[in-house]
Design a protein around this motif. Structure first.
Motif, PDB file in Angstrom:
ATOM      1  N   ARG A  40     -50.482 -21.318  50.601  1.00 50.74           N
ATOM      2  CA  ARG A  40     -51.481 -21.175  51.668  1.00 50.74           C
ATOM      3  C   ARG A  40     -52.771 -21.911  51.314  1.00 50.74           C
ATOM      4  O   ARG A  40     -53.402 -22.536  52.177  1.00 50.74           O
ATOM      5  CB  ARG A  40     -51.749 -19.689  51.909  1.00 50.74           C
ATOM      6  CG  ARG A  40     -52.698 -19.410  53.066  1.00 50.74           C
ATOM      7  CD  ARG A  40     -52.742 -17.930  53.379  1.00 50.74           C
ATOM      8  NE  ARG A  40     -51.465 -17.466  53.910  1.00 50.74           N
ATOM      9  CZ  ARG A  40     -51.128 -17.555  55.187  1.00 50.74           C
ATOM     10  NH1 ARG A  40     -51.958 -18.099  56.073  1.00 50.74           N
ATOM     11  NH2 ARG A  40     -49.956 -17.119  55.604  1.00 50.74           N
ATOM     12  N   LEU A  72     -53.097 -24.561  49.311  1.00 48.23           N
ATOM     13  CA  LEU A  72     -52.872 -26.007  49.445  1.00 48.23           C
ATOM     14  C   LEU A  72     -52.739 -26.420  50.902  1.00 48.23           C
ATOM     15  O   LEU A  72     -53.145 -27.522  51.286  1.00 48.23           O
ATOM     16  CB  LEU A  72     -51.609 -26.404  48.666  1.00 48.23           C
ATOM     17  CG  LEU A  72     -51.692 -26.234  47.145  1.00 48.23           C
ATOM     18  CD1 LEU A  72     -50.347 -26.544  46.510  1.00 48.23           C
ATOM     19  CD2 LEU A  72     -52.774 -27.138  46.553  1.00 48.23           C
ATOM     20  N   TRP A  73     -52.183 -25.529  51.717  1.00 48.29           N
ATOM     21  CA  TRP A  73     -52.020 -25.838  53.142  1.00 48.29           C
ATOM     22  C   TRP A  73     -53.368 -25.847  53.860  1.00 48.29           C
ATOM     23  O   TRP A  73     -53.741 -26.833  54.504  1.00 48.29           O
ATOM     24  CB  TRP A  73     -51.072 -24.802  53.765  1.00 48.29           C
ATOM     25  CG  TRP A  73     -51.016 -24.820  55.260  1.00 48.29           C
ATOM     26  CD1 TRP A  73     -51.102 -25.912  56.075  1.00 48.29           C
ATOM     27  CD2 TRP A  73     -50.867 -23.685  56.121  1.00 48.29           C
ATOM     28  NE1 TRP A  73     -51.008 -25.527  57.394  1.00 48.29           N
ATOM     29  CE2 TRP A  73     -50.861 -24.170  57.451  1.00 48.29           C
ATOM     30  CE3 TRP A  73     -50.720 -22.319  55.895  1.00 48.29           C
ATOM     31  CZ2 TRP A  73     -50.730 -23.315  58.550  1.00 48.29           C
ATOM     32  CZ3 TRP A  73     -50.572 -21.478  56.981  1.00 48.29           C
ATOM     33  CH2 TRP A  73     -50.583 -21.979  58.294  1.00 48.29           C
ATOM     34  N   LYS A  74     -54.107 -24.742  53.699  1.00 44.30           N
ATOM     35  CA  LYS A  74     -55.356 -24.612  54.447  1.00 44.30           C
ATOM     36  C   LYS A  74     -56.470 -25.481  53.877  1.00 44.30           C
ATOM     37  O   LYS A  74     -57.161 -26.197  54.610  1.00 44.30           O
ATOM     38  CB  LYS A  74     -55.796 -23.142  54.466  1.00 44.30           C
ATOM     39  CG  LYS A  74     -54.890 -22.230  55.273  1.00 44.30           C
ATOM     40  CD  LYS A  74     -54.970 -22.548  56.754  1.00 44.30           C
ATOM     41  CE  LYS A  74     -54.195 -21.523  57.571  1.00 44.30           C
ATOM     42  NZ  LYS A  74     -54.249 -21.827  59.024  1.00 44.30           N
ATOM     43  N   GLN A  75     -56.660 -25.384  52.547  1.00 44.99           N
ATOM     44  CA  GLN A  75     -57.784 -26.090  51.941  1.00 44.99           C
ATOM     45  C   GLN A  75     -57.416 -27.517  51.558  1.00 44.99           C
ATOM     46  O   GLN A  75     -58.133 -28.462  51.907  1.00 44.99           O
ATOM     47  CB  GLN A  75     -58.259 -25.326  50.694  1.00 44.99           C
ATOM     48  CG  GLN A  75     -58.652 -23.885  50.970  1.00 44.99           C
ATOM     49  CD  GLN A  75     -59.796 -23.766  51.957  1.00 44.99           C
ATOM     50  OE1 GLN A  75     -60.715 -24.587  51.963  1.00 44.99           O
ATOM     51  NE2 GLN A  75     -59.742 -22.749  52.817  1.00 44.99           N
ATOM     52  N   GLY A  76     -56.290 -27.648  50.816  1.00 46.79           N
ATOM     53  CA  GLY A  76     -55.917 -28.984  50.355  1.00 46.79           C
ATOM     54  C   GLY A  76     -55.503 -29.907  51.484  1.00 46.79           C
ATOM     55  O   GLY A  76     -56.094 -30.978  51.683  1.00 46.79           O
ATOM     56  N   ASP A  77     -54.487 -29.485  52.222  1.00 45.33           N
ATOM     57  CA  ASP A  77     -53.970 -30.346  53.295  1.00 45.33           C
ATOM     58  C   ASP A  77     -54.900 -30.355  54.508  1.00 45.33           C
ATOM     59  O   ASP A  77     -55.255 -31.413  55.031  1.00 45.33           O
ATOM     60  CB  ASP A  77     -52.582 -29.860  53.705  1.00 45.33           C
ATOM     61  CG  ASP A  77     -51.928 -30.786  54.711  1.00 45.33           C
ATOM     62  OD1 ASP A  77     -51.852 -31.996  54.438  1.00 45.33           O
ATOM     63  OD2 ASP A  77     -51.501 -30.299  55.763  1.00 45.33           O
ATOM     64  N   GLY A  78     -55.314 -29.154  54.935  1.00 47.45           N
ATOM     65  CA  GLY A  78     -56.114 -29.073  56.154  1.00 47.45           C
ATOM     66  C   GLY A  78     -57.520 -29.594  55.990  1.00 47.45           C
ATOM     67  O   GLY A  78     -57.978 -30.467  56.732  1.00 47.45           O
ATOM     68  N   ARG A  79     -58.251 -29.060  54.975  1.00 49.83           N
ATOM     69  CA  ARG A  79     -59.669 -29.398  54.849  1.00 49.83           C
ATOM     70  C   ARG A  79     -59.896 -30.727  54.149  1.00 49.83           C
ATOM     71  O   ARG A  79     -60.767 -31.500  54.561  1.00 49.83           O
ATOM     72  CB  ARG A  79     -60.389 -28.287  54.104  1.00 49.83           C
ATOM     73  CG  ARG A  79     -61.886 -28.525  53.938  1.00 49.83           C
ATOM     74  CD  ARG A  79     -62.593 -27.281  53.484  1.00 49.83           C
ATOM     75  NE  ARG A  79     -62.533 -26.224  54.486  1.00 49.83           N
ATOM     76  CZ  ARG A  79     -63.131 -25.041  54.348  1.00 49.83           C
ATOM     77  NH1 ARG A  79     -63.826 -24.774  53.255  1.00 49.83           N
ATOM     78  NH2 ARG A  79     -63.031 -24.123  55.295  1.00 49.83           N
ATOM     79  N   ILE A  93     -57.312 -33.328  52.853  1.00 48.57           N
ATOM     80  CA  ILE A  93     -56.514 -34.505  53.238  1.00 48.57           C
ATOM     81  C   ILE A  93     -56.713 -34.833  54.714  1.00 48.57           C
ATOM     82  O   ILE A  93     -57.090 -35.955  55.072  1.00 48.57           O
ATOM     83  CB  ILE A  93     -55.029 -34.268  52.918  1.00 48.57           C
ATOM     84  CG1 ILE A  93     -54.837 -34.092  51.417  1.00 48.57           C
ATOM     85  CG2 ILE A  93     -54.186 -35.417  53.440  1.00 48.57           C
ATOM     86  CD1 ILE A  93     -53.431 -33.751  51.005  1.00 48.57           C
ATOM     87  N   ASP A  94     -56.474 -33.835  55.569  1.00 50.09           N
ATOM     88  CA  ASP A  94     -56.670 -34.095  56.997  1.00 50.09           C
ATOM     89  C   ASP A  94     -58.145 -34.241  57.342  1.00 50.09           C
ATOM     90  O   ASP A  94     -58.521 -35.032  58.217  1.00 50.09           O
ATOM     91  CB  ASP A  94     -56.057 -32.960  57.829  1.00 50.09           C
ATOM     92  CG  ASP A  94     -54.539 -33.028  57.861  1.00 50.09           C
ATOM     93  OD1 ASP A  94     -54.008 -34.087  57.483  1.00 50.09           O
ATOM     94  OD2 ASP A  94     -53.898 -32.036  58.244  1.00 50.09           O
ATOM     95  N   ASP A 123     -57.731 -36.530  60.586  1.00 51.16           N
ATOM     96  CA  ASP A 123     -58.628 -35.713  61.398  1.00 51.16           C
ATOM     97  C   ASP A 123     -60.071 -36.167  61.250  1.00 51.16           C
ATOM     98  O   ASP A 123     -60.853 -36.166  62.217  1.00 51.16           O
ATOM     99  CB  ASP A 123     -58.502 -34.239  61.006  1.00 51.16           C
ATOM    100  CG  ASP A 123     -57.169 -33.650  61.434  1.00 51.16           C
ATOM    101  OD1 ASP A 123     -56.457 -34.317  62.200  1.00 51.16           O
ATOM    102  OD2 ASP A 123     -56.841 -32.529  60.989  1.00 51.16           O
TER     103      ASP A 123
END
Length: 650
Positions: free
Chosen positions: A589, A591-598, A600-601, A606
């Protein structure tokens, strides 16, 4: 003929899976899979008698084609036919053929029967590829193939979330062990320069004492390779630590439980260890670890089986426990005893699983033994079959005279553990005896809760109880014959006077490892102890459950934490959930929310998109639509242009 044994199930899987809808539907799928696998079983018995009872000239390797040629990494796709392979061929194909036939009746009302039969045949092919492998990579192909097929079979009823979860769990837990197996292949190639079994075995005596660098340490090469391969065997054969997938796999149809979790896939680890006996024999540390893990698993699984209420889960933990027996037989260098127990176990455990399926079929898909009882008279044949399977599992017989199949093989395993005359051998022997007591207890607990006492099912279920059709009972009868006679019939070849000529070069036991020889000279108390412990277990089961469940509930409340500890399977699932599942979920979660979402994206697609939107929005503010705004902007532009030229001119 040997190639036909291997590839007939694959052909059946292709025909049933892809062409049954055009060639007759369910009837065609049943016919092609049952006939092809049954033919493979008949040919396997021919090969067994030719190879097992023939001389060394009967052993052979059939090269199909060159598979890989990359520098020094060269090997063929070949079929290794020796006694060890021949034994596994009859086990795999015989049980598989009977399960295929049984499935015609058990899955009669399932709308996806061709897919199910195709999966069964695919699994059989992959298992045959594994046991006929001539090199480690080819064995790994079959190894991963049975993992894939088991995933498909366990999750066959994909509409059930529990079946999907069980399939994923089995797949992931086995990946842990398979990672070790993969490292073992790499290490073997680094040390021996080949992955072909004969070439490895020829070099092993000269490589004793060789070390390799692994994980920053300098380790004994043979021990390291042996333990890495054993890690793979632990996953497939559900040994302690990597066992958690096996009970959950009962979510699949009952024929799957009989095929995968009784006689074939779970025995792949035992087969691997026996096949690698020329390697294991040169590492006393590896053998000791195998013995410890096997004995501990046998004891652990037996304690859990005491309190389970799902009829299939009781038998599943029994399988786990019996696999532990096979592994500690390997650990004391009693490889023939391990294969003997593997073979007899295939018959009586498949009988128990299919017998449980017959009970479930009669009880309108009910699996909880607390909702059974009082049905012995309605399904007499199934009742007798379950008795035969339980007698064999409990190892009932007269020492030195005759007994059920499990009596001969399990007693030989325990006598070999005693015959090791070592601390680890004694550890395995006494834990094995305690496991034998508990095995007898939970076997008769199953019989008493399922068939005896007052009926606990609802009236509607009791009104519909009926014996299974012939297509299901005939396989039970054949397996019952094996559960009765296979022990004394195979004893002379597997572990008796004809053992040396039977196994020949397919198993290596060094002269200093004398456990199996000592087993034949064990005192009478060693031979009689398993029977005595088993009878005590049966007596305890009768004392507690003969009159119903009330006394069992009382003992459960009296024992309190011990009962809950067993019922909750030593809390392994909860422990793994705390140590691995939840941290991995939290990390995922994060890596998904912070790493990937905030990150990378946010700085990538984004970020670019949002910046473009902001710039466009700012520019759009200049487009007001008023003429005097545009005139004023033009005036400013003229002023800036004139100012630019004035500054430039100076």
């Amino acid at each position: 003929m040997e190639a036909a044994i291997v590839f007939l199930p694959l052909l059946a899987a292709i025909l049933a899976g892809f062409f049954s809808r055009f060639l007759g539907g369910d009837r065609f799928a049943n016919l092609v899979t049952c006939s092809f696998v049954s033919l493979a079983a008949i040919l396997s018995w021919v090969v067994f008698f030719q190879v097992g009872l023939g001389g060394p000239e009967a052993d052979k390797t059939i090269t199909l084609f060159r598979w890989v040629a990359s520098g020094d990494f060269v090997f063929d796709w070949a079929l290794r036919i020796d006694t060890l392979t021949a034994v596994m061929l009859i086990v795999v194909t015989t049980v598989s053929a009977l399960v295929h036939i049984y499935s015609i009746g058990y899955m009669a009302h399932d709308p996806a029967k061709p897919r199910f039969m195709a999966y069964l045949s695919l699994f059989t092919f992959m298992m045959l590829m594994l046991v006929t492998a001539d090199n480690l990579v080819q064995m790994f192909f079959g190894w991963e193939g049975v993992g894939l097929a088991s995933y498909l079979l366990i999750g066959f009823w994909y509409q059930r979330p529990s079946a999907n979860a069980a399939a994923i769990k089995a797949f992931l837990v086995n990946r842990v062990g398979d990672f070790g197996y993969g490292l073992g292949i790499f290490a073997a190639f680094v040390v021996f320069g080949t992955v072909e079994l004969d070439a490895i075995f020829d070099q092993v005596p000269n490589m004793v004492g060789t070390t390799i660098h692994f994980l920053g340490l300098e380790l004994d090469a043979i021990t390291t390779i042996s333990l890495l391969l054993f890690m793979g065997a632990m996953g497939k054969s559900a040994q302690l630590g990597l066992h958690t997938w096996l009970p959950d796999a009962m979510e699949g149809p009952t024929p799957v439980s009989a095929l995968i979790h009784a006689a074939t896939m779970v025995t792949a680890g035992v087969f691997l260890m026996v096949r690698m006996s020329p390697l294991l024999e040169y590492s006393d540390l590896a053998l000791a670890i195998v013995t410890f893990v096997g004995a501990t698993t046998a004891f652990f699984a037996a304690t859990v089986g005491l309190t389970q209420n799902d009829i299939k889960r009781v038998i599943a933990y029994s399988t786990c426990s019996q696999l532990g027996y096979m592994f500690f037989a390997v650990g004391v260098s009693a490889y023939p005893a391990a294969m003997f127990h593997l073979t007899t176990h295939a018959f009586f455990k498949a009988l128990l699983f299919l017998g449980a399926g017959s009970v479930i079929h009669a009880m309108s898909d009910e699996q909880d033994m607390r909702r059974m009882g009082g049905i012995a008279k309605q399904i007499k044949f199934t009742y007798v079959m379950m008795w035969i399977g339980s007698l064999s599992l409990a190892g009932i017989g007269i020492p030195g005279v005759i007994g059920f199949a499990g009596f001969h093989s399990k007693d030989m395993v325990l006598e070999a553990a005693w015959g090791a005359h070592s601390a680890i051998g004694n550890y395995a022997f006494w834990l094995g005896l305690l496991a034998a007591l508990m095995t007898a207890f939970y076997s008769w607990r199953l019989l008493l809760m399922t068939f005896h006492g007052p009926a606990r099912a609802d009236e509607k279920t009791m009104a519909h109880i009926h014996e299974s059709p012939l297509v299901m009972t005939i396989p039970l009868a054949i397996l019952a014959v094996g559960a009765v006679i296979s022990g004394f019939a195979l004893y002379p070849w597997f572990v008796g006077d004809g053992m040396a000529g039977f196994w020949r070069d397919s198993i290596l036991i060094l002269p200093e490892h004398t456990a199996l020889e000592n087993a034949h000279h064990a005192p009478y108390w060693v031979k009689a102890a398993p029977l005595g412990f088993g009878l005590v277990g049966i007596a305890l089961a009768y004392a507690i459950y003969a009159r119903g469940l009330e006394r069992g509930r009382w003992w459960g409340e009296y024992l309190g934490p011990f009962y809950r500890f067993s019922l909750n399977k030593w809390y392994f699932d909860e422990l793994y959930d705390f140590l691995f599942v939840r941290p991995c979920m939290r990390l995922g979660r994060l890596l998904w929310k912070q790493g990937d979402g905030r990150v990378i994206d946010g700085f990538g697609p984004d970020g670019v998109a949002s910046t473009s939107r902001r710039v466009a929005k700012g520019i759009s503010l200049l487009q007001t639509g008023y003429v005097y705004h545009y005139a004023f902007a033009m005036l400013i532009g003229v002023v800036l242009l004139v100012s630019f030229y004035m500054v430039l001119g100076q």
